[in-house]
Design an enzyme around this catalytic site. Structure first.
Site, mmCIF file in Angstrom:
data_model
loop_
_atom_site.group_PDB
_atom_site.id
_atom_site.type_symbol
_atom_site.label_atom_id
_atom_site.label_comp_id
_atom_site.label_asym_id
_atom_site.label_seq_id
_atom_site.Cartn_x
_atom_site.Cartn_y
_atom_site.Cartn_z
ATOM 1 N N GLN A 1 0.847 -1.202 0.000
ATOM 2 C CA GLN A 1 0.000 0.000 0.000
ATOM 3 C C GLN A 1 0.878 1.245 0.000
ATOM 4 O OE1 GLN A 1 -3.461 -0.585 3.015
ATOM 5 N NE2 GLN A 1 -1.879 -2.028 3.591
ATOM 6 N N ASP B 1 6.138 4.873 -1.368
ATOM 7 C CA ASP B 1 7.479 5.439 -1.214
ATOM 8 C C ASP B 1 8.559 4.759 -2.061
ATOM 9 O OD1 ASP B 1 7.967 3.039 0.221
ATOM 10 O OD2 ASP B 1 7.493 3.996 2.130
ATOM 11 N N HIS C 1 -1.503 1.564 -4.230
ATOM 12 C CA HIS C 1 -1.897 2.960 -4.080
ATOM 13 C C HIS C 1 -1.030 3.915 -4.905
ATOM 14 C CE1 HIS C 1 -3.952 1.918 0.028
ATOM 15 N NE2 HIS C 1 -4.582 1.425 -1.010
ATOM 16 N N CYS D 1 -0.960 12.836 -16.329
ATOM 17 C CA CYS D 1 -1.760 13.888 -16.943
ATOM 18 C C CYS D 1 -3.151 13.322 -17.188
ATOM 19 C CB CYS D 1 -1.146 14.379 -18.249
ATOM 20 S SG CYS D 1 -2.263 15.520 -19.104
ATOM 21 N N CYS E 1 0.603 19.583 -22.666
ATOM 22 C CA CYS E 1 -0.718 20.024 -23.134
ATOM 23 C C CYS E 1 -1.241 21.204 -22.315
ATOM 24 C CB CYS E 1 -1.717 18.869 -23.088
ATOM 25 S SG CYS E 1 -2.214 18.427 -21.417
ATOM 26 N N GLY F 1 2.905 -4.368 9.072
ATOM 27 C CA GLY F 1 2.770 -2.930 9.309
ATOM 28 C C GLY F 1 1.618 -2.238 8.629
ATOM 29 N N SER G 1 -2.571 -1.066 9.312
ATOM 30 C CA SER G 1 -3.700 -1.031 10.248
ATOM 31 C C SER G 1 -4.905 -1.740 9.622
ATOM 32 C CB SER G 1 -4.053 0.418 10.595
ATOM 33 O OG SER G 1 -4.373 1.135 9.421
ATOM 34 N N ASN H 1 3.233 -6.907 13.411
ATOM 35 C CA ASN H 1 2.811 -5.558 13.789
ATOM 36 C C ASN H 1 2.969 -5.447 15.301
ATOM 37 O OD1 ASN H 1 1.285 -3.135 14.317
ATOM 38 N ND2 ASN H 1 0.141 -3.467 12.433
#
Ligand code: APR
Length: 236
Positions: free
Chosen positions: A95, A98, A113, A121, A143, A180, A182, A206
């Site tokens: 998810q 980075d 994600h 664009c 554009c 890690g 939730s 976790n």
């Protein structure tokens, strides 16, 4: 945990969330020090905020890129890469935006994600890599439209192809290791249950209990790198 040996599994999924990167120094979204405690997502992480003030939203994401560039993948990332090299049917569904798995040289990474290191664009349906520095190299497309980060913001639809690929991989997995997260954001929050239903052995790493902890076969209450190290030293 004594009986666990990862070598017995054929199709391994690592399912990672912000807690995986926390040890590298990248803040999580929720809980203490979480990004959404400091910033309103309504102002920085949705299409309507971008439409209202693209420069402000891009600056927020540049800040996140600058912070990410200060951090390096921790040993847990390298351990995942090692397993990926050793076992061909290993996939990482993340998810996180980075790019840390890729910086640890992992190849089979599915970014649910999106990525901080791509722009899009919306006018030309164009996706551009933008990896080198904290600042975006271009903020407008040729554009004339503003480029937006190629990230799934709040209220955005996920990419159907990526979600169905993730579902297929999870359906076929026999070991599912969540690290890690939730597990509150859909559809990612449904993945642990899907893995369990598909018969995979499910492990949660976790330090905190989550809303989905009850479905796992094993829970490891440690930080990501320590939990991964403990788990995989059992099977080596
Ligand atoms: N090791 C492992 N887990 C950790 C660590 C650590 N060192 N530190 C914190 N955690 C756990 C927390 O206990 C929490 O359960 O990581 C989890 C982080 O949860 P969130 O901040 O909600 O992150 P995540 O689940 O990835 O969020 C999902 O929400 O806003 C969106 O798009 C964003 O991808 C993100 C999604």
């Amino acid at each position: 945990m004594k009986s666990f040996n990862y070598k017995e599994y054929r199709r391994i999924i690592f399912f990672t969330g912000a807690g995986m990167s926390a040890e590298s120094g990248i803040p999580t979204y929720r809980g203490k020090g979480g990004i959404w405690n400091e910033y309103n997502w309504e102002d920085f992480a949705c299409q309507s905020a971008f439409d209202l003030n693209p420069e402000k939203v891009l600056e927020f994401h540049e800040l996140r890129r600058i912070e990410a560039l200060k951090c390096s993948p921790h040993p847990g990332y390298h351990l995942i890469r090692k397993i990926e090299k050793e076992k061909s049917n290993t996939y990482i569904i993340t998810q996180n935006i980075d790019g840390m798995h890729q910086r640890a040289d992992s190849k089979n990474v599915l970014e649910l994600h999106g990525s901080l290191w791509r722009m899009r664009c919306q006018n030309e349906s164009l996706i551009l890599e933008d990896k080198l520095t904290g600042s975006y190299s271009k903020k407008k497309c040729q554009c004339g439209f503003w480029l937006r980060p190629d990230i799934i913001w709040f209220q955005d639809m996920l990419n159907d192809n990526i979600v169905s690929l993730a579902n297929n991989l999870i359906n076929k997995s026999d070991l599912f290791i969540s690290i890690g997260t939730s597990a509150v954001v859909w559809p990612a929050a449904g993945f642990p249950k899907l893995a369990k239903k598909s018969g995979a052995f499910c492990i949660e790493i976790n330090p905190e209990e989550t809303d989905l902890s009850y479905i796992y076969n094993k829970t490891i209450r440690m930080r990501a790198s320590e939990g991964l190290n403990t788990l995989f030293s059992l099977g080596s």
